[in-house]
Design a protein around this motif. Structure first.
Motif, PDB file in Angstrom:
ATOM      1  N   TYR A   1      25.507  29.275  22.070  1.00  0.00           N
ATOM      2  CA  TYR A   1      25.760  28.857  23.128  1.00  0.00           C
ATOM      3  C   TYR A   1      27.384  28.994  23.537  1.00  0.00           C
ATOM      4  N   ARG A   2      28.066  28.806  22.534  1.00  0.00           N
ATOM      5  CA  ARG A   2      29.343  28.928  22.903  1.00  0.00           C
ATOM      6  C   ARG A   2      29.780  30.469  23.404  1.00  0.00           C
TER       7      ARG A   2
ATOM      8  N   ARG B   1      28.883  30.566  26.993  1.00  0.00           N
ATOM      9  CA  ARG B   1      29.970  29.551  27.583  1.00  0.00           C
ATOM     10  C   ARG B   1      31.092  30.625  28.147  1.00  0.00           C
ATOM     11  N   THR B   2      31.597  31.522  26.896  1.00  0.00           N
ATOM     12  CA  THR B   2      32.690  32.357  26.995  1.00  0.00           C
ATOM     13  C   THR B   2      32.168  33.372  28.113  1.00  0.00           C
TER      14      THR B   2
ATOM     15  N   GLU C   1      32.518  32.290  31.802  1.00  0.00           N
ATOM     16  CA  GLU C   1      34.024  32.238  32.257  1.00  0.00           C
ATOM     17  C   GLU C   1      34.392  33.483  32.311  1.00  0.00           C
TER      18      GLU C   1
ATOM     19  N   LEU D   1      24.779  23.919  27.216  1.00  0.00           N
ATOM     20  CA  LEU D   1      25.957  24.412  27.957  1.00  0.00           C
ATOM     21  C   LEU D   1      26.641  23.371  28.371  1.00  0.00           C
TER      22      LEU D   1
ATOM     23  N   PHE E   1      30.720  23.206  26.976  1.00  0.00           N
ATOM     24  CA  PHE E   1      31.888  23.221  27.805  1.00  0.00           C
ATOM     25  C   PHE E   1      32.632  21.727  27.687  1.00  0.00           C
TER      26      PHE E   1
ATOM     27  N   GLN F   1      35.051  22.198  24.859  1.00  0.00           N
ATOM     28  CA  GLN F   1      36.033  22.859  24.982  1.00  0.00           C
ATOM     29  C   GLN F   1      37.261  22.240  25.547  1.00  0.00           C
TER      30      GLN F   1
ATOM     31  N   LYS G   1      33.415  21.203  35.332  1.00  0.00           N
ATOM     32  CA  LYS G   1      32.120  21.704  35.457  1.00  0.00           C
ATOM     33  C   LYS G   1      30.940  20.756  35.857  1.00  0.00           C
TER      34      LYS G   1
END
Length: 229
Positions: A28-29, A32-33, A36, A65, A69, A72, A156
């Motif tokens: 999932y990370r 996320r990346t 972005e 997600l 986020f 982060q 977000k």
């Protein structure tokens, strides 16, 4: 902002909260990346998560997600805009007596409808009571105003929507937000329906950022993969 937790627990869990160091959480990370990197020129602040059909993992993807986020350091709002079969309140064990529908009916101010999730930086706007006319409510200017207010407060805004082929709701929301992610269930999602779902998102001028394949068996036991559009 009041906490309205349900006393009764259920079997749903968010792996990025319960097992943040797991391989699945790392996937999932990675998603996320990739999200972005896909929007370097134009920031994707609001994002719908949908699927072609039911039970393909779109709500699980939306929840995870939102969590990654938030982990982060971004301030995140997860909105349950599936006003037909809402699940976010089950996932985060919250009461659903008020929520998005309460805002759309102008029954209370935004801040009173939003709940803390239990994860730092992540708030939840549950669906609220299920209305008889979801598409009509979501197509109002009030829905645009809700998203605009959320965008002014949060870094977000992740919106869980109904399957795009099942209701007009998702196409409406897709036209209001900055981008979309489609979840595909490995071995379950029909290719023709997936193609139709993509066409439906494009037709409402939603920026389809990519697709997440859910449930695919891989050698390192990860359960999802990201494919850029």
């Amino acid at each position: 902002m009041l906490m309205r937790r349900k006393n009764k627990l259920n079997k749903r869990s968010v792996i990025t909260m319960s097992e943040p160091k797991s391989i699945n959480s790392e996937q999932y990370r990675t998603i996320r990346t990739n999200i972005e990197f896909s929007s370097i020129d134009t920031e994707v602040k609001s994002l719908i998560i949908t699927s072609a059909g039911p039970e393909e993992g779109k709500s699980t993807t939306a929840a995870n997600l939102a969590v990654v986020f938030a982990q982060q350091g971004k301030k995140v709002l997860l909105v349950d805009a599936d006003l037909r079969k809402p699940t976010v309140h089950f996932t985060f064990k919250l009461d659903n007596g008020i929520g998005l529908t309460s805002l759309l009916l102008k029954q209370m101010p935004f801040k009173e409808a939003v709940l803390p999730s239990g994860e730092a930086n992540l708030d939840i706007l549950t669906s609220g009571p299920i209305p008889p006319n979801p598409a009509e409510l979501l197509s109002t200017k009030t829905m645009k105003d809700v998203l605009a207010e959320a965008g002014a407060i949060y870094d977000k805004v992740i919106v869980d929507t109904p399957p795009v082929l099942a209701a007009a709701d998702t196409k409406i929301l897709g036209s209001y937000t900055d981008g979309s992610i489609m979840v595909i269930s490995s071995g379950k999602t029909d290719k023709e329906k997936a193609a139709k779902a993509k066409e439906a998102l494009v037709s409402c001028r939603s920026k389809l950022i990519g697709a997440v394949m859910n449930g695919k068996k891989q050698t390192k036991h990860s359960d999802c993969a990201y494919y850029g559009h």
